[in-house]
Every structure is written in C-alpha cells, then in structure tokens.
Design a protein around this motif. Structure first.
Motif, PDB file in Angstrom:
ATOM      1  N   UNK A   1       0.864  -1.180   0.000  1.00  0.00           N
ATOM      2  CA  UNK A   1       0.000   0.000   0.000  1.00  0.00           C
ATOM      3  C   UNK A   1       0.902   1.232   0.000  1.00  0.00           C
ATOM      4  N   UNK A   2       0.660   2.199  -0.858  1.00  0.00           N
ATOM      5  CA  UNK A   2       1.526   3.386  -0.863  1.00  0.00           C
ATOM      6  C   UNK A   2       1.378   4.148   0.452  1.00  0.00           C
ATOM      7  N   UNK A   3       2.469   4.722   0.890  1.00  0.00           N
ATOM      8  CA  UNK A   3       2.459   5.451   2.161  1.00  0.00           C
ATOM      9  C   UNK A   3       2.008   6.883   1.932  1.00  0.00           C
ATOM     10  N   UNK A   4       1.379   7.436   2.960  1.00  0.00           N
ATOM     11  CA  UNK A   4       0.906   8.823   2.907  1.00  0.00           C
ATOM     12  C   UNK A   4       1.936   9.674   3.638  1.00  0.00           C
ATOM     13  N   UNK A   5       2.402  10.740   3.031  1.00  0.00           N
ATOM     14  CA  UNK A   5       3.406  11.572   3.719  1.00  0.00           C
ATOM     15  C   UNK A   5       2.791  12.205   4.971  1.00  0.00           C
TER      16      UNK A   5
END
Length: 135
Positions: free
Chosen positions: A116-120
């Motif tokens: 899952x892409x990470x959220x900054x």
C-alpha cells in the motif's frame, strides 16, 4: 434585512432553550413529590334478587310410526377391461458417455499482497515572500 431575520431566529432559539430548561426542572420537581392519594369509600351494592322459578315445558311424545326403508340400489355387472399390452423391458440400461470437458485453465490466485503506498506525514513548506526590510 438579513441580519434582522438572523437576530429573530437567534432570539427564538435562546428563548426555546431557556424555557425548555425551566420546563425540565419543573417536571423533575413534580416527579420527586409523592402525592398522597385519598382513599375512596367502598361502594356497597344492593343484594341481587332471587331467581324466579320458571315453569317446566312438556314435550309431545314422539310418533310411533316406523321409518321408511331405503330403496335398494340395483347392482350391474362390472365391465371387463382388455388386457394391457406387454412390452419387453430391456434388462440392461445402456451406459451414457459424456463428452470431455474443454481444457481451459483456471486463473491463478496471487500469493503476495501488493504494498500500500504510504501517505506523507509532513507538510511541505510553502515559500512565502520575504518580509520587507525594516528601517
């Protein structure tokens, strides 16, 4: 004009909230007070009158004439049915063969879960104009 309507609506809301507070307090006060209920006098009913005696009815005697007899139903001879045709039933049932299934493969299920892409979590800095120099 709009501010006038807004002030009327605001004053009505304040009035309703204040009056509902007083009503709630009054209802709570009434619920906490235990009223004394006066006892009601017992009502005495007059005695019921006695049941009057009714005369007994006499029934007439049943007639002594004999009942009529039922007529006899005539019996007719039963018709004979023709014999059923005999057919030879085969003792062995032929085996049915089904056509082979087409050779299509089922889709494969992936064994790895994609990441899952990470959220900054940090906010990027927005450049502002520099303040004017002070005198």
């Amino acid at each position: 004009m709009a501010s006038y309507h807004c002030s009327i609506v605001l004053s009505l809301a304040v009035m309703l909230s204040i009056s509902s507070i007083h009503i709630c307090l009054a209802a709570r006060n009434l619920l906490q007070i235990v009223p004394t209920i006066p006892s009601m006098p017992k009502a005495t009913l007059p005695p019921l009158p006695a049941m009057p005696t009714m005369p007994q009815a006499t029934l007439p005697p049943l007639p002594s004439t004999p009942l009529p007899t039922m007529p006899t139903i005539p019996r007719f001879p039963m018709p004979t049915l023709p014999p059923l045709p005999t057919t030879q039933i085969p003792s062995t049932v032929p085996k049915l063969t089904l056509p082979p299934l087409p050779a299509t493969s089922l889709p494969t299920i992936p064994t790895t879960i994609p990441s899952i892409p990470t959220i900054p979590t940090t906010m990027p800095r927005i450049p502002f104009f520099s303040p004017p120099p002070s005198n």
